[in-house]
Design a protein around this motif. Structure first.
Motif, mmCIF file in Angstrom:
data_model
loop_
_atom_site.group_PDB
_atom_site.id
_atom_site.type_symbol
_atom_site.label_atom_id
_atom_site.label_comp_id
_atom_site.label_asym_id
_atom_site.label_seq_id
_atom_site.Cartn_x
_atom_site.Cartn_y
_atom_site.Cartn_z
ATOM 1 N N ILE A 35 -15.180 -1.010 -2.154
ATOM 2 C CA ILE A 35 -13.840 -1.168 -2.733
ATOM 3 C C ILE A 35 -12.794 -1.228 -1.630
ATOM 4 O O ILE A 35 -11.892 -2.082 -1.649
ATOM 5 C CB ILE A 35 -13.535 -0.016 -3.706
ATOM 6 C CG1 ILE A 35 -14.458 -0.093 -4.923
ATOM 7 C CG2 ILE A 35 -12.073 -0.065 -4.157
ATOM 8 C CD1 ILE A 35 -14.372 1.116 -5.841
ATOM 9 N N GLU A 36 -12.905 -0.337 -0.650
ATOM 10 C CA GLU A 36 -11.924 -0.306 0.444
ATOM 11 C C GLU A 36 -11.950 -1.610 1.235
ATOM 12 O O GLU A 36 -10.890 -2.134 1.625
ATOM 13 C CB GLU A 36 -12.218 0.882 1.359
ATOM 14 C CG GLU A 36 -11.940 2.223 0.715
ATOM 15 C CD GLU A 36 -12.370 3.395 1.567
ATOM 16 O OE1 GLU A 36 -11.833 4.503 1.369
ATOM 17 O OE2 GLU A 36 -13.265 3.212 2.428
ATOM 18 N N ARG A 37 -13.133 -2.145 1.456
ATOM 19 C CA ARG A 37 -13.255 -3.374 2.255
ATOM 20 C C ARG A 37 -12.802 -4.621 1.489
ATOM 21 O O ARG A 37 -12.546 -5.669 2.095
ATOM 22 C CB ARG A 37 -14.694 -3.551 2.729
ATOM 23 C CG ARG A 37 -15.099 -2.599 3.826
ATOM 24 C CD ARG A 37 -16.513 -2.837 4.324
ATOM 25 N NE ARG A 37 -17.538 -2.319 3.422
ATOM 26 C CZ ARG A 37 -18.351 -3.056 2.704
ATOM 27 N NH1 ARG A 37 -18.273 -4.392 2.755
ATOM 28 N NH2 ARG A 37 -19.270 -2.505 1.925
ATOM 29 N N ASN A 38 -12.717 -4.508 0.172
ATOM 30 C CA ASN A 38 -12.367 -5.682 -0.638
ATOM 31 C C ASN A 38 -11.135 -5.444 -1.507
ATOM 32 O O ASN A 38 -10.950 -6.115 -2.524
ATOM 33 C CB ASN A 38 -13.563 -6.057 -1.513
ATOM 34 C CG ASN A 38 -14.722 -6.592 -0.708
ATOM 35 O OD1 ASN A 38 -14.734 -7.746 -0.299
ATOM 36 N ND2 ASN A 38 -15.702 -5.725 -0.453
ATOM 37 N N ARG A 97 -5.769 5.481 -5.258
ATOM 38 C CA ARG A 97 -5.274 5.539 -3.876
ATOM 39 C C ARG A 97 -4.952 4.150 -3.340
ATOM 40 O O ARG A 97 -3.971 3.963 -2.608
ATOM 41 C CB ARG A 97 -6.319 6.235 -3.004
ATOM 42 C CG ARG A 97 -6.034 6.194 -1.507
ATOM 43 C CD ARG A 97 -6.957 7.124 -0.746
ATOM 44 N NE ARG A 97 -8.369 6.871 -1.015
ATOM 45 C CZ ARG A 97 -9.105 5.970 -0.378
ATOM 46 N NH1 ARG A 97 -8.546 5.186 0.558
ATOM 47 N NH2 ARG A 97 -10.399 5.825 -0.657
ATOM 48 N N LEU A 98 -5.754 3.172 -3.717
ATOM 49 C CA LEU A 98 -5.567 1.808 -3.229
ATOM 50 C C LEU A 98 -4.688 0.964 -4.145
ATOM 51 O O LEU A 98 -4.523 -0.230 -3.929
ATOM 52 C CB LEU A 98 -6.927 1.133 -3.059
ATOM 53 C CG LEU A 98 -7.875 1.794 -2.057
ATOM 54 C CD1 LEU A 98 -9.228 1.105 -2.056
ATOM 55 C CD2 LEU A 98 -7.273 1.791 -0.648
ATOM 56 N N GLY A 154 -15.168 10.295 -11.027
ATOM 57 C CA GLY A 154 -13.865 10.763 -10.558
ATOM 58 C C GLY A 154 -13.515 10.241 -9.174
ATOM 59 O O GLY A 154 -12.369 9.835 -8.922
ATOM 60 N N GLU A 155 -14.497 10.246 -8.268
ATOM 61 C CA GLU A 155 -14.251 9.739 -6.920
ATOM 62 C C GLU A 155 -13.898 8.256 -6.945
ATOM 63 O O GLU A 155 -12.999 7.802 -6.214
ATOM 64 C CB GLU A 155 -15.490 9.968 -6.047
ATOM 65 C CG GLU A 155 -15.768 11.413 -5.717
ATOM 66 C CD GLU A 155 -14.649 12.043 -4.911
ATOM 67 O OE1 GLU A 155 -14.434 11.604 -3.762
ATOM 68 O OE2 GLU A 155 -13.976 12.959 -5.432
ATOM 69 N N LEU A 156 -14.566 7.500 -7.770
ATOM 70 C CA LEU A 156 -14.278 6.070 -7.872
ATOM 71 C C LEU A 156 -12.895 5.828 -8.456
ATOM 72 O O LEU A 156 -12.150 4.958 -7.976
ATOM 73 C CB LEU A 156 -15.346 5.390 -8.728
ATOM 74 C CG LEU A 156 -16.752 5.359 -8.113
ATOM 75 C CD1 LEU A 156 -17.785 4.995 -9.164
ATOM 76 C CD2 LEU A 156 -16.807 4.383 -6.948
ATOM 77 N N MET A 157 -12.517 6.596 -9.495
ATOM 78 C CA MET A 157 -11.193 6.424 -10.094
ATOM 79 C C MET A 157 -10.096 6.819 -9.106
ATOM 80 O O MET A 157 -9.045 6.164 -9.034
ATOM 81 C CB MET A 157 -11.073 7.244 -11.376
ATOM 82 C CG MET A 157 -12.039 6.836 -12.491
ATOM 83 S SD MET A 157 -12.063 5.079 -12.886
ATOM 84 C CE MET A 157 -13.619 4.586 -12.111
#
Length: 490
Positions: free
Chosen positions: A201-204, A257-258, A249-252
């Motif tokens: 997710i962070e890279r895209n 955050r992004l 939760g971590e994914l949400m």
């Protein structure tokens, strides 16, 4: 053919031109999370006891909880084949579950959900359990995924198998098309899959992405990391579910955050119901009868949450019947992608997802057990045709062993068919007669109303006739005219 070069290129050029002229909103990201053998009753919002799922409950509050969401078959490979192809698994000849010896898989000519996204310019990744073919020509990276991290088949096809452990090869973990570990620490699966997903997710974050997470847990054998092991009153199974909830939760939080939350469609469900024979290591089907490997509600009706802020209503509970085969045509319509050229069975259910009173476009949904047409649902009615089914033999299992473990030393591990499955997993085979259930008043399918409503039995039976001719039915000896071949290793 999966697609021609011209069609996706045309779509990309058309979409790019529309964006340039300001005529389109940004394409939504899609995050598809699928747990393995999780029960309908394994979320706090649906009655879980002894453990909690605060992140899933929060997700449900921000979106819609679908309480009549079905998978197309109550077993791993068939279920995945259905929602990735938009077809009943019988159409693509992938009933049941593949294992480490299987030489068949999803046919290369089937146009799958990740391929639709990839052709539209999405970044695509999958992490978890594939289960649509162990041979490389059927591999995720040959079916639309740019990235893949995970396993080819279920985690009981390993040294942890309760019956066949001595026959199992080392369990491979893949990165792309390369084996990176053998017999990895299964207690780290949920954590590692989550970390890989966050990295993707962070890279895209600046381009549309499709991220598919077919989690390995809570399929037996179950494992939780040290952070979660021993945490719940429900034992190891509760620990495993709380870790899966942590992952959500971590994914949400990553999407928040992004600043991707508003433009990301999140879909969460289980591939089928719980495996009752495994007792304390299995989930809870809630108010429903039986579980995995059966077409009773406990096997095919699964927990499901969908969130898309501004589109899918928040804090809503929807009981309209929908099925996983509908995801491909629905998502394809939403993003403006290319539909498969071959016949599929799913229909666009975007009206159900986005409007309060949306109705399914299907007159009926059909439920196969292997190659047998076992049941049909239309409205509140569900009709079971006479068929065998697996139920728990004796007391439910303990400690990761199935029910009746060790009480039958002559138990066959080579027997095939439903009897063999029952034998290997502590079940027994029973039979149901022609049975009609009112799911509104009797969700547990306990009161057979067939004799009281013969006109309903007749109507549902007639609805089943065309699908029986199309996809076949081993229970009545019908060979389907619309069945396509699976892929077979060259």
């Amino acid at each position: 053919m999966k697609s021609t070069w011209f069609a996706p290129l045309f779509l990309l050029l058309l979409t790019a031109n529309a964006f340039a002229q300001g005529n389109l909103d940004p394409l939504p990201n899609v995050l598809l999370i699928v747990t393995d053998d999780m029960g309908y009753g394994d979320m706090s919002s649906q009655g879980a006891q002894g453990f909690s799922t605060p992140n899933l409950d929060k997700l449900a509050g921000q979106g819609t909880r679908f309480t009549s969401f079905y998978v197309a078959q109550p077993v791993c490979t068939a279920s995945r084949a259905a929602f990735l192809s938009g077809c009943y698994p019988n159409r693509v000849s992938l009933q049941g579950a593949l294992n480490h010896t299987s030489k068949n898989g999803i046919h290369p000519d089937e146009y799958l959900l990740p391929e639709m996204f990839k052709d539209l310019g999405y970044a695509t990744a999958g992490m978890g359990k594939w289960h649509l073919g162990t041979v490389m020509e059927f591999w995720p990276t040959r079916n639309g995924f740019d990235e893949w991290f995970g396993t080819p088949y279920s985690n009981d096809n390993t040294k942890y198998h309760p019956v066949l452990a001595d026959e199992m090869p080392p369990f491979p973990l893949y990165e792309g098309e390369t084996v990176v570990e053998l017999d990895p620490d299964q207690s780290q699966f949920t954590k590692r899959i989550t970390e890989k997903a966050i990295s993707f997710i962070e890279r895209n974050k600046d381009r549309p992405f499709f991220l598919y997470l077919p989690q390995i847990m809570p399929h037996v054998p179950i494992f939780a990391s040290e952070q979660f092991k021993g945490k719940t009153e429900h034992g190891l199974y509760g620990d495993v579910i709380e870790e899966l909830d942590w992952s959500v939760g971590e994914l949400m939080r990553t999407l928040d955050r992004l600043k991707l939350t508003d433009n990301t469609i999140v879909i969460f469900f289980s591939d089928n119901g719980p495996w009752p024979s495994y007792g304390e290591h299995a989930g809870d089907a809630g108010p429903f009868r039986e579980g995995k490997l059966t077409t009773f509600e406990g096997g095919v009706r699964v927990p499901c949450i969908m969130r898309w802020p501004g589109h899918i209503p928040a804090n809503r509970v929807c009981d309209e019947p929908i099925m996983s085969i509908d995801l491909l045509p629905t998502l394809t319509k939403i993003v403006g992608g290319q539909m498969p050229t071959k016949k599929i069975d799913g229909l666009d259910i975007s009206e159900v997802l986005t409007t309060k009173d949306g109705k399914t476009p299907h007159e009926a949904y059909f439920f196969f057990g292997g190659t047998g047409l076992q049941a049909v649902r239309s409205g509140k009615w569900k009709l079971h045709f006479p068929h065998p089914y697996i139920t728990v033999a004796g007391e439910p299992g303990k400690g990761g062993k199935p029910s009746n473990w060790g009480k039958n030393p002559a138990q066959s591990i080579t027997q095939s068919g439903i009897e063999g499955i029952a034998s290997r997993h502590g079940g027994r085979v029973e039979h149901i007669e022609l049975s009609l259930f009112d799911l509104e008043s009797d969700p547990g399918e306990t009161k057979n109303l067939a004799s009281q409503y013969p006109e309903v039995v007749e109507r549902l039976s007639k609805l089943a006739d065309p699908i029986r001719q199309d996809l076949g039915d081993s229970l009545t000896g019908v060979e389907g005219t619309g069945v396509r071949e699976a892929g077979w290793a060259k």
